[in-house]
Design an enzyme around this catalytic site. Structure first.
Site, mmCIF file in Angstrom:
data_model
loop_
_atom_site.group_PDB
_atom_site.id
_atom_site.type_symbol
_atom_site.label_atom_id
_atom_site.label_comp_id
_atom_site.label_asym_id
_atom_site.label_seq_id
_atom_site.Cartn_x
_atom_site.Cartn_y
_atom_site.Cartn_z
ATOM 1 N N GLU A 1 -10.044 4.428 -13.492
ATOM 2 C CA GLU A 1 -9.049 5.044 -12.624
ATOM 3 C C GLU A 1 -8.088 5.924 -13.441
ATOM 4 O OE1 GLU A 1 -7.270 2.270 -9.859
ATOM 5 O OE2 GLU A 1 -9.089 1.063 -9.765
ATOM 6 N N ASP B 1 -19.969 -3.292 -13.881
ATOM 7 C CA ASP B 1 -19.305 -2.422 -12.920
ATOM 8 C C ASP B 1 -18.209 -1.662 -13.665
ATOM 9 O OD1 ASP B 1 -18.487 -1.573 -10.140
ATOM 10 O OD2 ASP B 1 -16.657 -2.633 -10.696
ATOM 11 N N ASP C 1 -14.815 0.573 -13.360
ATOM 12 C CA ASP C 1 -13.715 0.940 -12.472
ATOM 13 C C ASP C 1 -12.713 1.779 -13.273
ATOM 14 O OD1 ASP C 1 -11.784 1.185 -10.557
ATOM 15 O OD2 ASP C 1 -11.321 -0.946 -10.406
ATOM 16 N N TYR D 1 -9.422 2.624 0.552
ATOM 17 C CA TYR D 1 -8.128 2.003 0.844
ATOM 18 C C TYR D 1 -7.077 2.651 -0.042
ATOM 19 C CZ TYR D 1 -10.458 -1.040 -2.655
ATOM 20 O OH TYR D 1 -11.186 -1.527 -3.720
#
Length: 374
Positions: free
Chosen positions: A141, A137, A139, A216
């Site tokens: 950012e 995965d 991620d 979120y």
């Protein structure tokens, strides 16, 4: 053997096979929980493995164009203990999550050239091979945009983000041929329109199994107090950030709905509002305050210690407000989670994922997901 006895035996075998198939039937939707291994040893005994389809292990670091386990002793132990949960749930998948907010500073360099992407992809998949895990995965950012202070980012990230997934998929396919297993490639992505604009999500979707939209950490616009994990915009501002708006943006960018995971927050975010108008919503933020995990919110704050609970019916979002301290805490609860599950079904999405498992150790929200996404 008499014919009647033979027929009975065939019937018993058929019933046994049917029962076995029903027992091992996979869930229709993904229920993917992030587990924070960066804190040290994970208490896997507290993980309700039967209610999950995937665990994303956070995080693996990026250094010198390599995926790196920076806490090798605890990481290796955690991988072994997480894999043991498959004795409880044989369909459970354990996936390494690379990056996160604190460890995304080197992604841009790591995927800048074909050779660096190859190096990064090989090292990522080697962790899967070594620890007998189920996928990768990413991620990051954020590609092409400033994330944490000090992060490297450049315009080329837009194309290199796609090429990174292509390189990892190629390495995973090699491992799949070698092992005779299927390996997952997923990504956690920012929910903003700017994230979509700085990436090629339609192309990324060709290489990935699931795209997990972090619906979120929204908050109000222009430094105001707002919901952080609302499903829809509230009645006062139809243009505000929401999970629905994020999903629409990704689908418009070419991501198939059936590959989208909707994000749930197992934690709250808090702000002090300038005044008590509208219970703090839409008011200027004075400062951020600790929101806490949902178990803590439910057990110690809801209609306790000066906080009163409210539910925004339009936004499908719960929040607490203390009129004395002017502190608002925004969070997901059972009611908002149920609304998100209905949304997943209606929009034919892949399922739900959440950050982070141990923010709700009593399992209030996971139980709600499990009940509504069977």
């Amino acid at each position: 053997m008499k014919i009647n006895q033979l027929l009975i035996l065939i019937l018993l075998l058929s019933t046994s096979c049917l029962t076995s198939a029903q027992t091992s039937k996979s869930k229709k939707y993904i229920v993917n929980g992030y587990v924070g291994g960066f804190r040290g040893l994970v208490n896997t005994e507290q993980i309700d493995a039967k209610k999950l389809t995937h665990i994303n292990y956070a995080f693996v670091n990026v250094q010198d164009s390599l995926a790196v386990l920076t806490n090798l002793a605890t990481d290796s132990t955690n991988f072994r203990k997480l894999n043991a949960l498959k004795l409880i749930n044989q369909d459970l998948k354990i996936v390494i999550s690379i990056g996160g907010w604190a460890w995304s500073e080197n992604f841009s360099d790591a995927v800048l050239t074909e050779s660096s992407r190859k190096k990064f992809a090989v090292s990522s998949v080697e962790i899967i091979r070594q620890y007998d895990l189920d996928g990768v995965d990413i991620d990051w950012e954020y590609p092409g945009m400033k994330g944490e202070e000090g992060n490297i980012y450049r315009p080329e990230d837009k194309q290199n983000f796609t090429l990174m997934f292509k390189a990892i998929r190629e390495e995973l396919d090699k491992l799949a041929l070698e092992k005779g297993e299927k390996y997952l490639l997923t990504t956690a992505v920012g929910g903003s329109k700017s994230f979509v604009e700085h990436t090629e999500m339609g192309n990324v979707a060709q290489y990935t199994d699931y795209i997990l939209i972090m619906t979120y950490d929204y908050g109000g616009k222009n430094g105001t107090v707002g919901h952080h994990t609302n499903l829809y915009a509230d009645k006062g501002d139809s243009t505000m950030s929401s999970a629905d708006r994020s999903v629409q943006n990704f689908i418009a960018a070419g991501v198939p709905a059936e590959k989208i995971g909707l994000g749930a927050a197992f934690y709250g975010k808090g702000w002090e509002a300038e005044n008590i108008t509208a219970n703090g919503l839409g008011q200027k933020r004075i400062k951020s305050v600790q929101g806490g995990g949902y178990t803590k919110i439910k057990d110690t704050l809801i209609n306790q210690n000066g906080y009163k609970k409210f539910y925004d019916k339009k936004a499908k979002a719960s929040y607490l407000f203390n009129p004395v301290t002017k502190i608002l805490i925004t969070y997901d609860d059972e009611k908002s989670i149920k609304a998100k599950c209905k949304y997943v079904k209606r929009k034919k999405l892949a399922g739900i994922f959440f950050w982070e498992y141990f923010s709700d150790p009593k399992g209030y929200l996971l139980s709600e997901i499990n009940e509504n996404l069977e």
